[in-house]
Design a protein around this motif. Structure first.
Motif, PDB file in Angstrom:
ATOM      1  N   HIS A  63      42.352  32.165  41.078  1.00 23.19           N
ATOM      2  CA  HIS A  63      42.478  33.354  40.227  1.00 23.19           C
ATOM      3  C   HIS A  63      42.511  32.961  38.745  1.00 23.19           C
ATOM      4  CE1 HIS A  63      44.620  36.877  38.460  1.00 23.19           C
ATOM      5  NE2 HIS A  63      43.914  37.550  39.350  1.00 23.19           N
ATOM      6  N   ALA A  64      43.224  31.877  38.441  1.00 23.90           N
ATOM      7  CA  ALA A  64      43.396  31.440  37.050  1.00 23.90           C
ATOM      8  C   ALA A  64      42.236  30.577  36.543  1.00 23.90           C
ATOM      9  CB  ALA A  64      44.705  30.664  36.903  1.00 23.90           C
ATOM     10  N   ASN A  65      41.395  30.095  37.461  1.00 20.13           N
ATOM     11  CA  ASN A  65      40.312  29.177  37.097  1.00 20.13           C
ATOM     12  C   ASN A  65      38.987  29.655  37.678  1.00 20.13           C
ATOM     13  OD1 ASN A  65      41.819  26.694  35.840  1.00 20.13           O
ATOM     14  ND2 ASN A  65      42.994  27.286  37.641  1.00 20.13           N
ATOM     15  N   TRP A  78      52.353  38.330  41.817  1.00 15.47           N
ATOM     16  CA  TRP A  78      51.847  37.978  43.137  1.00 15.47           C
ATOM     17  C   TRP A  78      52.834  38.443  44.197  1.00 15.47           C
ATOM     18  CZ3 TRP A  78      47.192  35.678  44.336  1.00 15.47           C
ATOM     19  CH2 TRP A  78      46.435  35.283  43.244  1.00 15.47           C
ATOM     20  N   ASP A  98      47.206  39.716  44.769  1.00 19.51           N
ATOM     21  CA  ASP A  98      47.202  39.218  43.397  1.00 19.51           C
ATOM     22  C   ASP A  98      47.837  40.234  42.435  1.00 19.51           C
ATOM     23  OD1 ASP A  98      45.250  41.110  42.552  1.00 19.51           O
ATOM     24  OD2 ASP A  98      43.607  39.673  42.703  1.00 19.51           O
ATOM     25  N   LYS A 109      46.340  31.373  43.642  1.00 24.55           N
ATOM     26  CA  LYS A 109      46.708  31.451  42.224  1.00 24.55           C
ATOM     27  C   LYS A 109      45.794  30.560  41.377  1.00 24.55           C
ATOM     28  CE  LYS A 109      50.778  31.833  40.749  1.00 24.55           C
ATOM     29  NZ  LYS A 109      52.106  31.944  40.274  1.00 24.55           N
ATOM     30  N   TYR A 110      45.479  29.369  41.876  1.00 23.55           N
ATOM     31  CA  TYR A 110      44.612  28.460  41.126  1.00 23.55           C
ATOM     32  C   TYR A 110      43.223  29.072  40.937  1.00 23.55           C
ATOM     33  CZ  TYR A 110      42.100  24.438  39.483  1.00 23.55           C
ATOM     34  OH  TYR A 110      41.341  23.613  38.712  1.00 23.55           O
TER      35      TYR A 110
END
Length: 187
Positions: A159-161, A33, A126, A156-157
């Motif tokens: 992107h990951a979820n 990032w 990202d 980030k959250y």
């Protein structure tokens, strides 16, 4: 056209970081990032308050795996001179990128026409090199590193979820939403 979800265009630039001149490029962004933090010019008024605020919070960004790139249309030599002469700027450990050719300012669409300086633009990128957050403010409006940290954590959250979104004022650990027809008209 919005820059959201567009890939950072190729670039090469020289930055001042920790007493050295270093080369940076779009290749450095892959796999992590990044935040591009554009400001109008060195040796000014609002800019050192913003850059110092980022420096005070840099360790927190690093813990999240985020690199900060402070960018102005000044040269890397000017960045060094400012770093050496200002107590606020001496705190900076992240790269201070020189953009005298205006390549980055034009790529991120923050170059002020006819002035040769950048607007106050903040871009969260990202690990795939795609822009996820864009914030541009007028020259007299300083930004807040804590709010930027909140936006990075939210990006980030999400992107990951996949399938989850962060509502207004979301902070790490707060509830998120899963958009669906069941939520329509219920929030």
């Amino acid at each position: 056209m919005s820059l959201i979800n567009t890939e950072v265009k190729p670039f090469k630039a020289t930055a001042y970081k920790n007493g050295q001149f270093v080369e940076v490029s779009n290749a450095d962004l892959k796999g992590k990032w990044s935040v591009f933090f554009f400001y109008p010019a060195d040796f000014t008024f609002v800019c050192p308050t913003e850059l110092g605020d980022l420096a005070d919070n840099y360790e927190e960004f690093q813990k999240l795996g985020v690199e900060i790139y402070g960018v102005s249309t000044d040269t890397h030599f000017t960045h060094k001179a400012w770093h050496d002469s200002s107590e606020e700027i001496k705190k900076i450990q992240y790269p201070m990128v020189g953009d005298p050719s205006w390549t980055l300012a034009q790529n991120f669409e923050v170059l002020i026409p006819g002035e040769g300086v950048a607007d106050r633009g903040t871009f969260v990128v990202d690990p795939e090199g795609l822009i996820q957050v864009v914030e541009i403010t007028a020259g007299g409006i300083g930004r807040d590193a804590q709010e930027l940290l909140r936006k990075v954590k939210a990006a980030k959250y999400v992107h990951a979820n996949p399938g989850q979104v962060c509502p207004a004022k979301w902070k790490e650990g707060d509830a998120t939403l899963a958009p669906s027809i069941d939520l329509v008209g219920k929030i």
